[in-house]
Structure formats: structure tokens, C-alpha cells
Design a protein around this motif. Structure first.
Motif, PDB file in Angstrom:
ATOM      1  N   GLY A  10     -10.884  -1.570  12.034  1.00 33.67           N
ATOM      2  CA  GLY A  10     -10.059  -0.382  12.258  1.00 33.67           C
ATOM      3  C   GLY A  10      -9.093  -0.213  11.094  1.00 33.67           C
ATOM      4  N   VAL A  11      -8.887   1.037  10.668  1.00 24.71           N
ATOM      5  CA  VAL A  11      -8.044   1.257   9.482  1.00 24.71           C
ATOM      6  C   VAL A  11      -6.600   0.872   9.765  1.00 24.71           C
ATOM      7  N   ALA A  12      -6.118   1.204  10.962  1.00 24.59           N
ATOM      8  CA  ALA A  12      -4.727   0.882  11.292  1.00 24.59           C
ATOM      9  C   ALA A  12      -4.644  -0.581  11.718  1.00 24.59           C
ATOM     10  N   SER A  13      -3.726  -1.271  11.111  1.00 21.58           N
ATOM     11  CA  SER A  13      -3.609  -2.709  11.353  1.00 21.58           C
ATOM     12  C   SER A  13      -3.071  -2.976  12.759  1.00 21.58           C
ATOM     13  N   THR A  14      -3.676  -3.903  13.477  1.00 20.34           N
ATOM     14  CA  THR A  14      -3.222  -4.233  14.837  1.00 20.34           C
ATOM     15  C   THR A  14      -3.093  -5.749  14.987  1.00 20.34           C
TER      16      THR A  14
ATOM     17  N   ALA B 129       6.579   3.209  15.365  1.00 23.42           N
ATOM     18  CA  ALA B 129       6.650   4.572  14.820  1.00 23.42           C
ATOM     19  C   ALA B 129       5.543   4.798  13.792  1.00 23.42           C
ATOM     20  N   LEU B 130       5.255   3.781  12.988  1.00 21.66           N
ATOM     21  CA  LEU B 130       4.174   3.918  11.991  1.00 21.66           C
ATOM     22  C   LEU B 130       2.836   4.174  12.689  1.00 21.66           C
ATOM     23  N   LYS B 131       2.589   3.436  13.778  1.00 14.37           N
ATOM     24  CA  LYS B 131       1.311   3.602  14.485  1.00 14.37           C
ATOM     25  C   LYS B 131       1.216   5.017  15.058  1.00 14.37           C
ATOM     26  N   LEU B 132       2.320   5.515  15.623  1.00 21.15           N
ATOM     27  CA  LEU B 132       2.283   6.860  16.209  1.00 21.15           C
ATOM     28  C   LEU B 132       1.991   7.903  15.127  1.00 21.15           C
ATOM     29  N   LYS B 133       2.602   7.712  13.956  1.00 21.24           N
ATOM     30  CA  LYS B 133       2.375   8.672  12.856  1.00 21.24           C
ATOM     31  C   LYS B 133       0.906   8.671  12.441  1.00 21.24           C
ATOM     32  N   GLU B 134       0.387   7.483  12.166  1.00 20.41           N
ATOM     33  CA  GLU B 134      -0.940   7.473  11.550  1.00 20.41           C
ATOM     34  C   GLU B 134      -2.080   7.691  12.530  1.00 20.41           C
ATOM     35  N   ILE B 135      -1.847   7.417  13.810  1.00 21.77           N
ATOM     36  CA  ILE B 135      -2.936   7.555  14.788  1.00 21.77           C
ATOM     37  C   ILE B 135      -2.830   8.857  15.567  1.00 21.77           C
TER      38      ILE B 135
ATOM     39  N   ALA C  46       3.642 -13.473   0.056  1.00 24.53           N
ATOM     40  CA  ALA C  46       2.960 -12.184   0.219  1.00 24.53           C
ATOM     41  C   ALA C  46       2.285 -12.173   1.584  1.00 24.53           C
ATOM     42  N   ILE C  47       2.493 -11.093   2.344  1.00 22.38           N
ATOM     43  CA  ILE C  47       1.760 -10.941   3.613  1.00 22.38           C
ATOM     44  C   ILE C  47       0.778  -9.800   3.405  1.00 22.38           C
ATOM     45  N   THR C  48      -0.501 -10.073   3.563  1.00 20.28           N
ATOM     46  CA  THR C  48      -1.493  -9.029   3.335  1.00 20.28           C
ATOM     47  C   THR C  48      -2.774  -9.334   4.101  1.00 20.28           C
ATOM     48  N   GLN C  49      -3.118  -8.436   4.996  1.00 21.03           N
ATOM     49  CA  GLN C  49      -4.332  -8.604   5.795  1.00 21.03           C
ATOM     50  C   GLN C  49      -5.545  -8.723   4.876  1.00 21.03           C
ATOM     51  N   SER C  50      -5.683  -7.748   3.988  1.00 19.28           N
ATOM     52  CA  SER C  50      -6.862  -7.686   3.122  1.00 19.28           C
ATOM     53  C   SER C  50      -6.792  -8.705   1.996  1.00 19.28           C
ATOM     54  N   GLY C  51      -5.579  -9.071   1.621  1.00 22.91           N
ATOM     55  CA  GLY C  51      -5.409  -9.970   0.472  1.00 22.91           C
ATOM     56  C   GLY C  51      -5.688  -9.290  -0.845  1.00 22.91           C
ATOM     57  N   GLU C  52      -5.845  -7.976  -0.815  1.00 20.08           N
ATOM     58  CA  GLU C  52      -6.243  -7.257  -2.030  1.00 20.08           C
ATOM     59  C   GLU C  52      -5.336  -6.057  -2.313  1.00 20.08           C
ATOM     60  N   THR C  53      -4.245  -5.882  -1.586  1.00 23.13           N
ATOM     61  CA  THR C  53      -3.382  -4.719  -1.812  1.00 23.13           C
ATOM     62  C   THR C  53      -2.705  -4.846  -3.186  1.00 23.13           C
ATOM     63  N   VAL C  54      -2.965  -3.860  -4.026  1.00 21.77           N
ATOM     64  CA  VAL C  54      -2.604  -3.980  -5.444  1.00 21.77           C
ATOM     65  C   VAL C  54      -1.103  -4.200  -5.631  1.00 21.77           C
TER      66      VAL C  54
ATOM     67  N   ALA D 162       5.373  -7.266   0.832  1.00 18.00           N
ATOM     68  CA  ALA D 162       4.230  -6.757   1.600  1.00 18.00           C
ATOM     69  C   ALA D 162       4.330  -5.238   1.670  1.00 18.00           C
ATOM     70  N   CYS D 163       3.268  -4.610   2.181  1.00 19.06           N
ATOM     71  CA  CYS D 163       3.262  -3.147   2.312  1.00 19.06           C
ATOM     72  C   CYS D 163       2.961  -2.773   3.767  1.00 19.06           C
ATOM     73  N   GLY D 164       3.441  -1.606   4.165  1.00 21.64           N
ATOM     74  CA  GLY D 164       3.076  -1.020   5.463  1.00 21.64           C
ATOM     75  C   GLY D 164       3.361  -1.955   6.626  1.00 21.64           C
ATOM     76  N   THR D 165       2.375  -2.090   7.480  1.00 16.22           N
ATOM     77  CA  THR D 165       2.510  -2.941   8.663  1.00 16.22           C
ATOM     78  C   THR D 165       2.864  -4.378   8.284  1.00 16.22           C
ATOM     79  N   SER D 166       2.281  -4.857   7.204  1.00 21.00           N
ATOM     80  CA  SER D 166       2.561  -6.241   6.788  1.00 21.00           C
ATOM     81  C   SER D 166       4.025  -6.394   6.392  1.00 21.00           C
ATOM     82  N   TYR D 167       4.613  -5.331   5.844  1.00 21.09           N
ATOM     83  CA  TYR D 167       6.041  -5.356   5.500  1.00 21.09           C
ATOM     84  C   TYR D 167       6.879  -5.492   6.782  1.00 21.09           C
TER      85      TYR D 167
HETATM   86  C1  F6R Z   1      -0.966   0.483   8.894  1.00 25.36           C
HETATM   87  C2  F6R Z   1      -1.746  -0.280   7.905  1.00 25.36           C
HETATM   88  C3  F6R Z   1      -1.200  -0.382   6.539  1.00 25.36           C
HETATM   89  C4  F6R Z   1      -1.390  -1.799   5.949  1.00 25.36           C
HETATM   90  C5  F6R Z   1      -0.954  -1.829   4.490  1.00 25.36           C
HETATM   91  C6  F6R Z   1      -1.011  -3.213   3.894  1.00 25.36           C
HETATM   92  O1  F6R Z   1      -1.567   0.500  10.152  1.00 25.36           O
HETATM   93  O2  F6R Z   1      -2.800  -0.781   8.194  1.00 25.36           O
HETATM   94  O3  F6R Z   1       0.149  -0.024   6.498  1.00 25.36           O
HETATM   95  O4  F6R Z   1      -0.637  -2.692   6.701  1.00 25.36           O
HETATM   96  O5  F6R Z   1      -1.758  -0.957   3.754  1.00 25.36           O
HETATM   97  O6  F6R Z   1      -2.302  -3.734   3.923  1.00 25.36           O
HETATM   98  P1  F6R Z   1      -2.547  -5.269   3.690  1.00 25.36           P
HETATM   99  O7  F6R Z   1      -1.901  -6.016   4.805  1.00 25.36           O
HETATM  100  O8  F6R Z   1      -4.033  -5.433   3.668  1.00 25.36           O
HETATM  101  O9  F6R Z   1      -1.916  -5.645   2.374  1.00 25.36           O
END
Ligand code: F6R
Length: 568
Positions: A403-407, A489-495, A351-359, A305-310
Motif C-alpha cells: 500500500g502506498v500509504a505507510s501503516t 491528519a496525514l493519513k486523512l489528507k492522502e487517503i 534514519a527511519i525509512t520503510q523503503s530504505g531508499e528515500t533520497v 526521516a520523511c513523511g510518516t517516518s518523520y
Molecule cells: C505516508 C507515506 C510517506 C512515507 C515517506 C517516507 O503515508 O507513506 O509519507 O512515509 O515517503 O518513506 P520511507 O519511510 O520509505 O523513507
């Protein structure tokens, strides 16, 4: 996600309710129903699948009346059944209810009512609400508002409830307790509306009253009376909502991120709903397409996974290793494919992915496919690539994350992994029934606890005012709270655009403690768990170097509140 719509006035209620439910379609659901008072009787039509099925049924068996309620339900286990769809009618047919939330103690209530001779027609937790109302009526509580108030005293958890009675055909009663989603009351001319989500009724009126927690509304065509659950009158404040599609969906919140933070109790409820059979203490995730034999053949799991999903994957590792006794590695999707990973047919790649489309995450899945591993995904976006390519999947049921930042995707994907751990534990025989029982009871409490945490907003805002000028921040945690610190910490950085690092607290003494001084605020997650003493010692060391420490502590922990600064 579940949705509620209600109407009282002089028009035909059914088309208004069906139209409102249609406007909630974007949330997803798999059964729906409507109840209308036709002359002196409550008439109910329910169906599984798309709303068109319900419309068709209503077309074949029309119901006429000018007061009614409707619901769309998300029930992900097995085939969603008509008898489990809302609205639910009481045994004698006098009362009907729609509900969002989980009645945490429904089993006890159901047993109590069954012993008194009540027959249940569904497996839902919701049905106990309407049976309790009917029991009160039989004991002389004839006023629906009063019966509702007394009923909710028996319920644990967070709830949004709308009730209707054939004995008081002029009113709907709506209640909100905690954060199981909102209740918006639409104010019309000699007619009123109620909905879980404003877009359902915004076509009819832009004048809205929002129920706060522990408030109860009596809604007739002529007016709306608000009270607290203790009976104190509350003035109904009407908000005029501008009509544009964005603010319609955003509702009373300042921005989508805030809205999505507040949606968590409801999203978590929807993620749990239908996957745990609380009566038999079993977990069902048919979309995973997994047999006990295959589950037992697995030797390893790799989460990509990436980012928050990781970070969510790092949290899930704790559950899966502990409950399913399966070794879990967690890797960044963006790193995975560049290092010729070792994979085989006995490895499950999740795979953990909110969008299901993270390359990058999709590329990691491709790698897993080539190496013949089992592929699973946890996704929020229905129909996305990560869902389509997987051998099995679990949806987050969080609703759209705009919202762009995942919650809410962070918390619901953690819940999904908790359910996955229980399910694997069940199939692999690593969880004893009594332990499984305890874990399912724990997870049922989560939506309400998250709702209670959200009530700390004002206090947290005060803290933000003290620290908003900081240039750096350290987030510390141990064990399962280390990935939580990383995500914070990621949320504080990006927001907030403040440089922040998440760090495992036990590693501070190996170098980074040198960074701590009065310019380096520290957020320490110091819950009353197995590493509590170690976290307290870490807080004291940080303070000894002049650091200002904000502790995320267990409620009632006086000691932590004494040693940290500022006072909570
Ligand atoms: C952080 C954030 C990103 C996503 C990352 C993965 O707030 O939103 O780090 O978590 O880009 O996205 P998904 O889960 O859609 O694969």
C-alpha cells in the motif's frame, strides 16, 4: 515474519509443507522446521538459515507420513538456534505445535510447569503451549480439540496455533485468538490444508475457510469442523479465491492498505520477537554493533526521516530521551542537508525509512558520514541502501508494505525505537532492572492491544459515514500524542482528500481556535494520561464554538464519552 503450513490427506505431507514454506519466503525468516507423523511417532526436522538447509536435512533424514505441520520463524537476536525453531514437541513426544504470536504470560506458565517436573528444550514462549496440552492429556483430556480449547484459556495475548497429536493421527487442530495473523484453511478432495498466509497453499486449492478470532478448527482429510472457543458450532463458509498473484497475496482484504493495517499485530510481534529476552529481562540488538562504551560516549542523537517516518521519529524521541537520557532532535530528511547541521563523532544520526531508499533521508545520512557521526538506520526493506550504509541498523520486520500509504511501518518503526530506547538505557545504565522489566512487560502486551483496537472497525466506519463530507479536519493531541495527531491528519489528507491539520492541543488558544465552528470537526486524542484534564478542557472549548468532537479515549472512560459527540 513467522509462517505456518499444515497438511492432512493421503499424499506425502513433507513436500507439500516444504513447498508451502517456500512460498512464504518473501516474508523473510531465519529458521524453519517441519513435523510429520511417521507411523505412530512425531518426527521433527529443523534448521537455521535458508529453507534449503531444512530441505537438505529432510533429504538426508527423510520423513514419511500424510499429516504434518511446518513453520518459518523470524528470530533476530543472536544466532537463531535449531532448538528454538518450531515445531515444538511436548516432553513425552505426544504433541507438537507451531505458533504465531507472543504468550505474554509464558514465564509464569513455564515456572508452574517446571515446578511440576516438565523439562523445556527451548527458550521460546511457544513451548508452554504444547507442554500444557500434554499436562491436560495426563489429566484425562484426550481429545486434542478439547485440550487445545482448555490450553488457550491459560494464554494471554493473540495467537495463531496449529497442533498435532500422535494419539489422534487423523487431525490437525487450528486456533485463532485475536490478530496474531490469520489462519486460512484450504479445502481439498479428501485432503485439507492450513496456513497463516493463503499463498502458501493456493497452489493446491482455491477454496478457503478463514478462521475468525476465538474460533477453533478440527481439520481431518474428510472435513473441517469449526467451533467457537466456548464450544458453539460455527458453519464453515468457503470462499472461492481467484488465482492471480495479486489477489492471492491480498487475501480476504479489500485492498493492500486494509491488509497491512490488519497485519500490525503480527508485524509488531515479529519486530519484538527475539530482541527481548523475557526470562532475563534484557534487550539484544546485535545488528546495531554498539558497545556499552560507545553508547555511553554519545551526547546527542539526531533522527532524520520523511513523511510518516518523520512522525514516527517524533514519537521515538519521547522514549529515547526518557529511557536513555539522550537528547534527541528530529528533522525532515528533505530539510536537513540544506542547513549545514552541527554534527560530531559523539552524535548518532538515525534514519527511519520503510523503503530504505528515500533520497532525502539518504542524503542526510551522507551529511552525517562526512561529519564523522555514528550512523544508524531503522528500515523495513532488507538490503536497502539505508541499511547498507549504516554502522548499525534495526529492521522493522513488517513484511512487504505494498500500500502506498505507510501503516504497519509506522507502528513497527515506533516499536523499534522503543527497543532502541530500552537497549540504550541498558547500555548507558539509565534504566533500573525493575523499570526495564516493567517496560518489557508492557511492550509484550502491545500486539494484542492493537488487535483489540482493530475490532473497532465497524464503529469507526459509522463515524466515517457521518463525517465523510467534511472539507477540513483538526487532529489534536499533546505530548507523545501530538505526533500521533500529525500522522492521523496525514493519513486523512492522502487517503480521503480531506484537508487536515495535526496540532498540539495546548497551542490552540494561541490563535487556531478561531477556526473551530460546526464545519470543523475535531479529532481529539484524550487518553487517561498526565495531560488528560487539559485535553478535556480543550474538547470543551472546541464544543463551545460549535465544533463536533470525536475523542480517541481510554476504554471505559465514561466522562470523555459524555462530553464528546457523537456518542461512542
Ligand atoms: C505516508 C507515506 C510517506 C512515507 C515517506 C517516507 O503515508 O507513506 O509519507 O512515509 O515517503 O518513506 P520511507 O519511510 O520509505 O523513507
Amino acid at each position: 515474519m513467522c509462517g505456518i503450513v499444515g497438511y492432512v490427506g493421503s499424499q506425502e505431507a513433507t513436500p507439500i509443507i516444504l513447498d508451502g514454506l517456500g512460498r512464504l519466503e518473501y516474508r523473510g525468516y531465519d529458521s524453519a522446521g517441519v513435523a510429520v507423523l511417521q507411523q505412530a511417532n512425531i518426527e521433527v526436522r529443523r534448521d537455521v538459515g535458508k529453507l534449503i538447509n531444512l530441505r537438505h536435512r529432510v533429504y538426508q533424514q527423510p520423513i514419511h507420513g500424510s499429516i504434518g505441520i511446518g513453520h518459518t520463524r523470524w528470530a533476530t537476536h543472536g544466532v537463531p538456534a535449531e532448538h528454538n525453531a518450531h515445531p515444538h514437541v511436548s516432553m513425552n513426544g505426544d504433541f507438537v505445535v507451531v505458533h504465531n504470536g507472543i504468550v505474554e504470560n509464558y514465564q509464569e506458565l513455564r515456572e508452574e510447569l517446571t515446578a511440576e517436573g516438565v523439562t523445556f528444550t527451548s527458550e521460546t514462549d511457544t513451548e508452554v503451549i504444547v507442554q500444557l496440552v500434554e499436562r491436560l492429556a495426563a489429566n484425562g483430556v484426550h481429545d486434542l480439540t478439547e485440550a487445545a480449547r482448555q490450553t488457550v484459556k491459560h494464554l494471554r495475548g493473540a495467537h495463531a496455533i496449529v497442533l498435532m497429536s500422535r494419539h489422534q493421527p487423523d487431525r490437525l487442530v487450528a486456533i485463532r485468538i485475536g490478530n496474531a495473523g490469520g489462519v486460512a484453511i484450504g479445502v481439498g478432495e479428501q485432503e485439507n490444508y492450513v496456513a497463516s498466509d493463503m499463498p502458501a497453499i493456493l497452489e493446491y486449492t482455491r477454496r478457503m475457510v478463514f478462521l475468525e478470532t476465538r474460533q477453533i478448527a478440527t481439520i481431518t482429510a474428510d472435513g473441517i469442523t469449526l467451533q467457537t472457543l466456548d464450544g458453539a458450532p460455527v458453519e464453515a463458509v468457503i470462499h472461492n479465491i481467484p488465482y492471480d498473484p495479486v489477489s492471492a497475496v491480498k487475501g480476504e482484504y479489500k485492498h493492500f492498505m486494509q491488509k497491512e493495517i490488519y497485519e500490525q499485530p503480527r508485524s509488531i510481534t515479529d519486530t519484538i520477537r527475539g530482541r527481548i529476552d523475557f526470562e532475563h529481562q534484557t534487550v539484544h540488538i546485535p545488528e546495531l554493533n554498539l558497545t556499552a562504551e560507545r553508547a555511553q560516549s554519545l551526547t546527542r542523537m539526531v533522527t532524520v526521516a520523511c513523511g510518516t517516518s518523520y512522525y514516527s521519529g517524533l514519537v521515538g524521541k519521547f522514549f529515547i530521551e526518557h529511557m536513555a537520557r539522550l537528547n534527541v532532535e528530529v528533522d525532515y530528511g528533505s530539510e536537513y542537508r540544506y542547513r549545514d547541521p552541527i554534527l560530531d563523532a559523539n552524535t548518532a544520526v538515525l534514519a527511519i525509512t520503510q523503503s530504505g531508499e528515500t533520497v532525502d533521508t539518504l542524503a542526510a545520512l551522507e551529511e552525517a558520514r562526512e561529519k564523522k557521526s555514528l550512523i544508524w538506520s531503522i528500515v523495513n526493506a532488507i538490503g536497502s541502501q539505508a541499511m547498507r550504509v549504516a554502522d548499525g541498523y534495526i529492521t522493522m520486520n513488517a513484511g512487504p508494505e505494498i500500500g502506498v500509504a505507510s501503516t504497519k511501518a509506522f507502528t513497527t518503526s515506533i516499536v523499534d525505537q522503543y527497543l532502541l530506547a530500552l537497549y540504550l538505557g541498558q547500555l548507558r545504565g539509565t534504566l533500573k532492572p525493575d523499570v526495564l522489566h516493567r517496560y518489557t512487560q508492557d511492550i509484550a502486551r502491545l500486539p494484542n492491544l492493537v488487535g483489540q483496537t482493530l475490532e473497532l472497525e465497524n464503529h469507526i466506519e459509522e463515524l466515517a459515514r457521518l463525517f465523510y463530507k467534511a472539507s477540513n479536519f483538526l487532529y489534536l493531541g499533546r505530548g507523545i500524542n501530538y505526533p500521533i495527531a500529525l500522522e492521523g491528519a496525514l493519513k486523512l489528507k492522502e487517503i480521503s482528500y480531506i484537508h487536515a491539520e495535526g496540532y498540539p492541543a495546548g497551542e490552540m488558544k494561541h490563535g487556531p481556535i478561531a477556526l473551530i465552528d460546526e464545519q470543523m470537526p475535531v479529532l481529539a486524542i484524550a487518553l487517561k494520561d498526565s495531560v488528560y484534564d487539559k485535553m478535556i478542557s480543550q474538547i470543551e472549548q472546541s464544543k463551545a464554538r460549535g465544533g463536533k468532537v470525536i475523542a480517541v479515549a481510554t476504554e471505559g472512560d465514561e466522562f470523555t464519552s459524555r462530553v464528546t459527540w457523537p456518542k461512542a
